[in-house]
Design a protein around this motif. Structure first.
Motif, mmCIF file in Angstrom:
data_model
loop_
_atom_site.group_PDB
_atom_site.id
_atom_site.type_symbol
_atom_site.label_atom_id
_atom_site.label_comp_id
_atom_site.label_asym_id
_atom_site.label_seq_id
_atom_site.Cartn_x
_atom_site.Cartn_y
_atom_site.Cartn_z
ATOM 1 N N ALA A 108 0.464 6.883 2.400
ATOM 2 C CA ALA A 108 -0.695 7.669 2.816
ATOM 3 C C ALA A 108 -1.885 6.768 3.128
ATOM 4 C CB ALA A 108 -1.067 8.683 1.742
ATOM 5 N N ASP A 109 -2.063 5.707 2.319
ATOM 6 C CA ASP A 109 -3.177 4.779 2.545
ATOM 7 C C ASP A 109 -2.973 3.982 3.832
ATOM 8 O OD1 ASP A 109 -4.344 5.628 0.204
ATOM 9 O OD2 ASP A 109 -3.436 4.036 -1.018
ATOM 10 N N LYS A 110 -1.728 3.558 4.070
ATOM 11 C CA LYS A 110 -1.436 2.839 5.309
ATOM 12 C C LYS A 110 -1.702 3.723 6.523
ATOM 13 C CE LYS A 110 2.747 1.448 4.186
ATOM 14 N NZ LYS A 110 4.088 0.800 4.270
ATOM 15 N N ASP A 111 -1.254 4.964 6.440
ATOM 16 C CA ASP A 111 -1.455 5.895 7.556
ATOM 17 C C ASP A 111 -2.935 6.155 7.786
ATOM 18 O OD1 ASP A 111 -0.272 7.796 9.528
ATOM 19 O OD2 ASP A 111 -1.344 9.264 8.302
ATOM 20 N N PHE A 112 -3.720 6.260 6.705
ATOM 21 C CA PHE A 112 -5.164 6.484 6.823
ATOM 22 C C PHE A 112 -5.823 5.336 7.581
ATOM 23 C CE2 PHE A 112 -9.435 5.679 5.091
ATOM 24 C CZ PHE A 112 -10.074 6.863 5.452
ATOM 25 N N GLU A 113 -5.466 4.102 7.216
ATOM 26 C CA GLU A 113 -6.050 2.940 7.889
ATOM 27 C C GLU A 113 -5.607 2.856 9.345
ATOM 28 O OE1 GLU A 113 -8.340 0.757 6.921
ATOM 29 O OE2 GLU A 113 -8.578 1.864 5.056
ATOM 30 N N MET A 114 -4.337 3.156 9.609
ATOM 31 C CA MET A 114 -3.844 3.121 10.988
ATOM 32 C C MET A 114 -4.541 4.164 11.846
ATOM 33 S SD MET A 114 -1.852 0.609 11.422
ATOM 34 C CE MET A 114 -1.744 1.104 13.131
ATOM 35 N N GLN A 115 -4.780 5.329 11.276
ATOM 36 C CA GLN A 115 -5.459 6.384 12.040
ATOM 37 C C GLN A 115 -6.909 6.003 12.334
ATOM 38 O OE1 GLN A 115 -4.112 9.074 13.506
ATOM 39 N NE2 GLN A 115 -2.154 8.227 12.793
ATOM 40 N N MET A 142 0.834 -1.204 0.000
ATOM 41 C CA MET A 142 0.000 0.000 0.000
ATOM 42 C C MET A 142 0.869 1.254 0.000
ATOM 43 S SD MET A 142 -2.809 -1.212 2.856
ATOM 44 C CE MET A 142 -3.698 0.354 2.885
ATOM 45 N N LYS A 143 0.331 2.348 -0.527
ATOM 46 C CA LYS A 143 1.015 3.626 -0.444
ATOM 47 C C LYS A 143 1.062 4.081 1.012
ATOM 48 C CE LYS A 143 -0.366 5.164 -5.077
ATOM 49 N NZ LYS A 143 -1.122 6.173 -5.844
#
Length: 236
Positions: A132-139, A129-130
């Motif tokens: 930004a996408d990983k960070d979005f899911e983690m958040q 995953m990109k």
């Protein structure tokens, strides 16, 4: 051994002569075999922090096989009903023809069937995953908008969600002791009792059984590193 004692004596003489503090501080959260070997043979002064932060409890670790799958799913539901969150970690992202392992995408489909929307929300994170996408899911997971995080080992370090109380590791026999110990460290970060469930097939090698038994017997990273050192040597 003689060389190690000589090194310690020489370092002591230099300290007495120069009275200088160390120039290098080596730190590790999970003592991997190489780190353990360095403390023994690298002429290092060693400080050990072997206690949990105040208010934390040791993680209960159990080994379960596929025949216990329904009981594990039921336990996850109970924990989610208490307001807790769950990690489920897979060794592969997509199905492989070479090895018969549970993979993340198949696992995601199975989990969504067992934990249907809208009652349950599921996050998914993997290395392809990109950022930004990983960070979005983690958040989302951190904000408790999702109850289940399905992931590969990208969550092994740097993830701190105190409300997450269960770590399920699929095909746990495929992971090394240091990885298993690191993954287990993603839970038990709050005041609630936390659990690590090691899921495997019934057929296991002798080394795999030793690794899983060690994980169930102790939370002590130093003892785990000692066994890891015995099983696979110090590395380079």
């Amino acid at each position: 051994d003689e060389q190690h004692r000589f090194g310690v004596q020489q370092r002591a003489k230099l300290w007495e002569k120069n009275k200088q503090p160390p120039h290098v501080l080596v730190m590790t959260a999970t003592p991997i075999p190489r780190t353990l070997a360095m403390t023994l043979y690298g002429d290092l002064d060693v400080s050990v922090i072997d206690e949990l932060p105040p208010g934390r409890k040791p993680v209960n670790t159990v080994h379960r096989t596929e025949q216990h799958r329904l009981q594990v799913i039921s336990f996850l539901r109970q924990e989610i009903e208490k307001g807790r969150q769950v990690y489920i970690v897979y060794p592969l992202i997509e199905e492989s023809e070479k090895v018969d392992l549970n993979n993340l995408m198949q696992g995601y489909e199975a989990i969504v069937r067992d934990f249907p929307q809208p009652q349950y929300q599921v996050s998914i994170v993997h290395g392809k995953m990109k950022a930004a996408d990983k960070d979005f899911e983690m958040q989302r997971f951190l904000r408790r908008e999702t109850q289940i995080m399905i992931a590969t080992t990208v969550i092994e370090v740097g993830v701190n969600v105190p409300n997450a109380s269960v770590m399920v590791i699929e095909n746990a026999e495929r992971f090394g002791l240091s990885q298993l110990h690191q993954l287990r460290g993603r839970v038990g970060r709050g005041a609630d009792q936390s659990y690590c469930i090691l899921m495997t097939s019934f057929k296991l090698s002798q080394d795999a059984r030793l690794r899983l038994k060690a994980m169930c017997d102790t939370n002590d990273g130093f003892k785990i590193a000692e066994l890891d050192l015995q099983l696979r040597g110090p590395g380079d």
